[in-house]
Design a protein around this motif. Structure first.
Motif, PDB file in Angstrom:
ATOM      1  N   ASN A  59       0.829  -1.203   0.000  1.00  0.00           N
ATOM      2  CA  ASN A  59       0.000   0.000   0.000  1.00  0.00           C
ATOM      3  C   ASN A  59       0.864   1.254   0.000  1.00  0.00           C
ATOM      4  OD1 ASN A  59      -2.733   1.200   0.178  1.00  0.00           O
ATOM      5  ND2 ASN A  59      -1.979   1.962   2.140  1.00  0.00           N
ATOM      6  N   ASP A  60       1.937   1.237   0.789  1.00  0.00           N
ATOM      7  CA  ASP A  60       2.841   2.390   0.845  1.00  0.00           C
ATOM      8  C   ASP A  60       3.575   2.598  -0.475  1.00  0.00           C
ATOM      9  OD1 ASP A  60       2.105   2.933   3.405  1.00  0.00           O
ATOM     10  OD2 ASP A  60       3.833   1.973   4.339  1.00  0.00           O
ATOM     11  N   ASP A  63       1.390   4.387  -2.649  1.00  0.00           N
ATOM     12  CA  ASP A  63       0.985   5.697  -2.131  1.00  0.00           C
ATOM     13  C   ASP A  63       2.115   6.719  -2.157  1.00  0.00           C
ATOM     14  OD1 ASP A  63      -1.627   5.137  -1.730  1.00  0.00           O
ATOM     15  OD2 ASP A  63      -1.498   4.879   0.436  1.00  0.00           O
ATOM     16  N   SER A  66       1.084  10.211  -3.703  1.00  0.00           N
ATOM     17  CA  SER A  66       0.102  10.956  -2.909  1.00  0.00           C
ATOM     18  C   SER A  66       0.665  11.350  -1.554  1.00  0.00           C
ATOM     19  CB  SER A  66      -1.177  10.127  -2.728  1.00  0.00           C
ATOM     20  OG  SER A  66      -0.906   8.905  -2.069  1.00  0.00           O
ATOM     21  N   ASP A  67       1.526  10.495  -0.963  1.00  0.00           N
ATOM     22  CA  ASP A  67       2.121  10.816   0.332  1.00  0.00           C
ATOM     23  C   ASP A  67       3.066  12.010   0.246  1.00  0.00           C
ATOM     24  OD1 ASP A  67       0.769   8.933   1.772  1.00  0.00           O
ATOM     25  OD2 ASP A  67       2.344   7.421   1.715  1.00  0.00           O
ATOM     26  N   LYS A 132      -8.592   0.788  -4.192  1.00  0.00           N
ATOM     27  CA  LYS A 132      -8.573   2.000  -3.378  1.00  0.00           C
ATOM     28  C   LYS A 132      -8.929   3.234  -4.207  1.00  0.00           C
ATOM     29  CE  LYS A 132      -4.882   3.602  -1.699  1.00  0.00           C
ATOM     30  NZ  LYS A 132      -3.657   3.650  -0.900  1.00  0.00           N
ATOM     31  N   ASP A 198      -6.317  12.560   3.539  1.00  0.00           N
ATOM     32  CA  ASP A 198      -5.466  12.355   2.361  1.00  0.00           C
ATOM     33  C   ASP A 198      -6.076  12.912   1.078  1.00  0.00           C
ATOM     34  OD1 ASP A 198      -3.769  11.013   4.043  1.00  0.00           O
ATOM     35  OD2 ASP A 198      -4.477   9.016   3.496  1.00  0.00           O
ATOM     36  N   ASP A 202      -4.788  12.391  -2.825  1.00  0.00           N
ATOM     37  CA  ASP A 202      -5.607  11.443  -3.588  1.00  0.00           C
ATOM     38  C   ASP A 202      -6.168  12.091  -4.849  1.00  0.00           C
ATOM     39  OD1 ASP A 202      -5.115   9.539  -1.697  1.00  0.00           O
ATOM     40  OD2 ASP A 202      -7.067   9.656  -0.723  1.00  0.00           O
TER      41      ASP A 202
END
Length: 303
Positions: A59-60, A63, A66-67, A132, A198, A202
């Motif tokens: 998941n990270d 992401d 976006s993170d 997601k 987020d 996103d």
């Protein structure tokens, strides 16, 4: 420490606590028949934690972009890990978890059950890469995965004995099913709040979350209304099933219902990033206190 950060060790500790509490603090404490030996339970726990850790890592990895927007001063793939190194760790944890699941199933003569580990692993991968991005579907999928940490104990610890000890197991299975659904409901609500946190990142990467569709403040208010439904659901559950168990009822009202009322009030007027972060923490605390109520239930039944 970098590895512990990458695999979200605090969340893994919550899973560990939940499974230990269910197996030892509820089932064995009340002398309810269980199918898992201590070694088999250890295999189940390690397999579950490995698959969960793999889920956090993949998941990270997905992401990262976006993170960078949502958490510019914080990265979830910490040094010295690169994305390729993180993916290799994902493979190690995933293969280990599924492999231990197959070993456990083989030892218990339940080889068909091994598909459960494969399905959970696949679900987490599909969530991270595709689901997601679908409004609400991703929230539901990850909440199902959280509830699976309890459901998998029902499958391995109780279902193999259900024909032999049906009368003794029907009620405990129902109790654990309800706790799993409780975990699913609260985590679904928390996922909505996390989506609000987020939303900026996103939106930039094309994820269609509820806050992007409705707006941050409207989604926050919606979460308050959902929490109201949860409050009445829990109060109804207490009235129907636990009204004779006074101490468990008091605990659930004090540790779950009252904090949910607090959440409703705060969510109704939340309009800043710090507010949403606080709401997410409140829900995490409610989940923790809710799981501990299983220990309170055990004590009241035992003594």
């Amino acid at each position: 420490m970098a590895l512990l950060h990458l695999i979200r060790f605090k969340n893994l500790l919550m899973i560990l606590l939940t499974q230990v509490l269910v197996h030892y603090g509820f089932l064995k404490a009340l002398d309810i028949p269980v199918a898992l030996t201590d070694l088999q339970f250890l295999l189940l726990v390690v397999a579950t934690l490995c698959i969960a850790a793999a889920g956090y890592i993949i998941n990270d990895i997905n992401d990262v972009e976006s993170d960078r927007i949502n958490k510019p001063v914080k990265t979830y793939i910490p040094k010295p890990f690169s994305e390729s190194a993180a993916f290799n760790l994902y493979l190690v944890f995933n293969v280990s978890g599924v492999g231990l699941g197959f070993l456990l199933s083989y030892q218990m003569g339940l080889t068909n059950f091994a598909t459960v580990f494969v399905l959970i692993s696949a679900l987490l991968y599909v969530y991270a890469n595709f689901l997601k991005r679908v409004i609400l579907v991703g929230n539901l999928v990850v909440s199902i995965a959280v509830a699976a940490s309890i459901f998998i104990l029902i499958i391995y610890d109780m279902l193999p004995l259900l024909n032999q000890y049906r009368e003794e197991l029907v009620t405990p299975v129902s109790v654990l099913r309800d706790y799993a659904l409780f975990a699913l409901m609260l985590n679904f609500l928390r996922e909505i709040i996390k989506d609000i946190e987020d939303a900026k990142g996103d939106y930039a990467v094309g994820i269609q979350s509820l806050p992007i569709a409705l707006g941050l403040e409207r989604t926050s208010k919606l979460s308050a209304y959902i929490a109201v439904v949860y409050i009445f659901t829990i109060l109804g559950y207490i009235y129907v099933w636990l009204q004779t168990n006074v101490w468990t009822s008091i605990y659930l009202v004090a540790a779950v219902v009252v904090p949910l009322v607090y959440f409703c009030i705060k969510a109704r007027y939340a309009d800043k990033q710090a507010h949403y972060t606080h709401l997410s923490s409140v829900l995490k605390l409610i989940m923790f206190l809710g799981i501990l109520s299983l220990g309170v239930l055990t004590l009241t039944l035992k003594f």
